[in-house]
Design a protein around this motif. Structure first.
Motif, PDB file in Angstrom:
ATOM      1  N   LEU A 191      -4.645  -6.549  -0.544  1.00  0.00           N
ATOM      2  CA  LEU A 191      -5.081  -5.163  -0.693  1.00  0.00           C
ATOM      3  C   LEU A 191      -6.515  -5.154  -1.186  1.00  0.00           C
ATOM      4  O   LEU A 191      -6.912  -6.013  -1.982  1.00  0.00           O
ATOM      5  N   ALA A 231      -5.384  -2.558   3.676  1.00  0.00           N
ATOM      6  CA  ALA A 231      -4.244  -3.458   3.519  1.00  0.00           C
ATOM      7  C   ALA A 231      -4.262  -4.475   4.643  1.00  0.00           C
ATOM      8  O   ALA A 231      -4.707  -4.189   5.758  1.00  0.00           O
ATOM      9  N   ARG A 277       0.832  -1.206   0.000  1.00  0.00           N
ATOM     10  CA  ARG A 277       0.000   0.000   0.000  1.00  0.00           C
ATOM     11  C   ARG A 277       0.865   1.253   0.000  1.00  0.00           C
ATOM     12  O   ARG A 277       0.603   2.205  -0.753  1.00  0.00           O
TER      13      ARG A 277
END
Length: 512
Positions: free
Chosen positions: A380, A375, A361
């Motif tokens: 993700l 995250a 991220r």
């Protein structure tokens, strides 16, 4: 010039041109192009603008139009998120000792609601996706009759503290309500039929935390709204998916002839609870954004979400070709029979090596100016909105392709860093409960170093945020399994909500 750190941080975020694939769902303000919510509209309860706590004018009319649009008999505007809606249900409809059946993988708001109301939980364990360990549904195969008919707070022995006296066994109170979670943060909407059968058999209301399902009423391609499936109350965090300002939410009630005993008084009691909990100075900008969103979605919601789902499907198809990545799609539903996927959520998982989801991220933000919604250790989540800027999909595809290349070339790539069974059981573990969340909240406590807390009854919630699902709540034993989960997430870069010490160097435990 005096420092203005928050203002300066917001300005820096805007000036960086970040592509935000996260909530709120108004596309970084693009949804308000035709109806700007400017600061001169930030007013108070002046004549003609009504009063949220005693609505008789435009607020009442806006809430009634929302009820009609969402299929409710009554709708309440919320200005403190879905959290206040869940807590109003508990505070308004339950009394201390009443039992509620709910997923152990509920949002932290439900645990706060138990502190406020004194309700006693009976938990239903989750089904967890094997790779990430994330809770994606309710494991009814693990539910016995005793889960429905008895309290989970029993005469437990705390093995690590010989001097601690176990809680006395109390006769189980009758079930008073069911609270289902649908959809999950990751967009999986499970079958509500088992919840409805239990609620009907026990003659109690079925409430649904539909925080991430505000758009369901406006698209036939999205999961069916819980109100259509028989829920008596539904709470939506409207700002999560709709073109609504952060904190704006709704609570919908269904009142019918087949409702369980006592539900006919729900409107009055919940209204009273909201009056206690919600601010007496509600933001008219928040309420107006709810009204604007409802009107816009009634007009063209089906078209907006059809386009968004088509975009998501195309991105998913392209990104699935990347080596090492797993894009959650319809196949994930085999883990939760009868469930439906909200396809606007783009979930990417991989076998964790040198890059955790938290690292990935940060890399995407730094290298590509893209901000994900969430995250985790090895995943993700990106949220697609009908109001995303042109070119968003192309940039996301390029960025994730570059991320895949970066992961493939990083040291330790290909190694499975999920720690096997411990990781897959991350949210499935149910710590023993010695007392209720409310009893623990008011009990005497002391602060100890984290290393001394294992085996003790915890006095604080430990909750990775997001997704906001507690690993342990006040009144539960801090087991070795929870400590291992905390270590796994902490090493990956998780942030914690609940403890007074967010570093977890120390923690509160209940006095013996």
């Amino acid at each position: 010039m005096k420092e203005r750190p928050l203002w300066q941080a917001l300005q820096a975020y805007r000036q960086a041109g970040i592509v935000g694939l996260h909530m709120p769902g108004h596309g970084q303000g693009r949804a308000f192009a035709k109806h700007p919510l400017t600061v001169d509209l930030d007013v108070t309860e002046v004549p003609g603008l009504d009063d949220l706590h005693a609505p008789t004018g435009p607020i009442q009319a806006a809430q009634q139009l929302a009820a009609e649009a969402f299929g409710a008999d009554e709708t309440f505007f919320l200005v403190q998120g879905a959290t206040v809606g869940i807590q109003a249900l508990f505070l308004g409809m339950l009394k201390p000792g009443d039992r509620v059946l709910l997923p152990r993988a509920s949002h932290r708001a439900a645990f706060g609601a138990m502190v406020l109301s004194g309700a006693v939980p009976s938990y239903v364990p989750p089904i967890c996706e094997p790779g990430t360990g994330l809770p994606i549904g309710t494991d009814w195969s693990a539910v016995t009759e005793s889960v429905v008919t008895e309290s989970v707070v029993t005469d437990l022995v705390v093995t690590e503290s010989a001097d601690m006296k176990p809680a006395a066994t109390q006769p189980a109170a009758a079930l008073a309500a069911c609270l289902a979670l649908r959809p999950t943060y990751w967009g999986i909407a499970e079958d509500l039929a088992p919840w409805r059968r239990i609620a009907q058999a026990q003659q109690v209301p079925l409430w649904v935390d539909e925080a991430h399902g505000g758009a369901f009423a406006f698209s036939g391609a999205l999961p069916t709204p819980a109100l259509e499936l028989g829920a008596q109350a539904v709470v939506q965090g409207s700002h999560k998916t709709l073109p609504v300002l952060t904190q704006a939410a709704m609570l919908h009630l269904r009142l019918g002839a087949d409702d369980p005993p006592g539900w006919r008084d729900a409107s009055l009691r919940i209204r009273q609870a909201l009056t206690v909990q919600q601010t007496t100075s509600p933001s008219y900008l928040l309420m107006a954004s709810l009204d604007l969103a409802r009107a816009q979605l009634e007009e063209c919601g089906d078209e907006l979400w059809a386009r968004t789902m088509a975009r998501a499907d195309q991105l998913r198809k392209k990104l699935k070709r990347l080596k090492g990545f797993h894009l959650w799609g319809e196949e994930i539903l085999s883990c939760v029979p009868g469930s439906i996927l909200d396809r606007t959520r783009l979930m990417i998982a991989w076998s964790a090596g040198a890059f955790t989801g938290f690292t990935a991220r940060q890399w995407l933000r730094r290298q590509w100016g893209i901000e994900a919604e969430l995250a985790g250790r090895d995943h993700l989540l990106f949220l697609l909105s009908p109001f995303d800027a042109p070119g968003t999909d192309d940039k996301l595809e390029q960025a994730v392709t570059a991320l895949a290349e970066e992961l493939a070339g990083s040291p330790g790539s290909g190694a499975d860093g999920r720690n096997g069974a411990s990781w897959s059981a991350l949210f499935r573990h149910l710590p023993p409960a010695v007392c209720t969340p409310r009893e623990a909240f008011f009990a005497p406590r002391r602060i100890v170093p984290w290393r001394e807390a294992q085996g003790q009854v915890i006095g604080e919630m430990i909750c990775p945020y997001p997704p906001g699902i507690p690993l342990v709540v006040p009144g539960e034993v801090l087991t070795a399994e929870v400590c291992e989960a905390v270590a796994l997430l902490g090493q990956a870069g998780a942030q914690w909500q609940g403890p007074a010490d967010p570093t977890l160097a120390t923690i509160a435990i209940l006095d013996e």
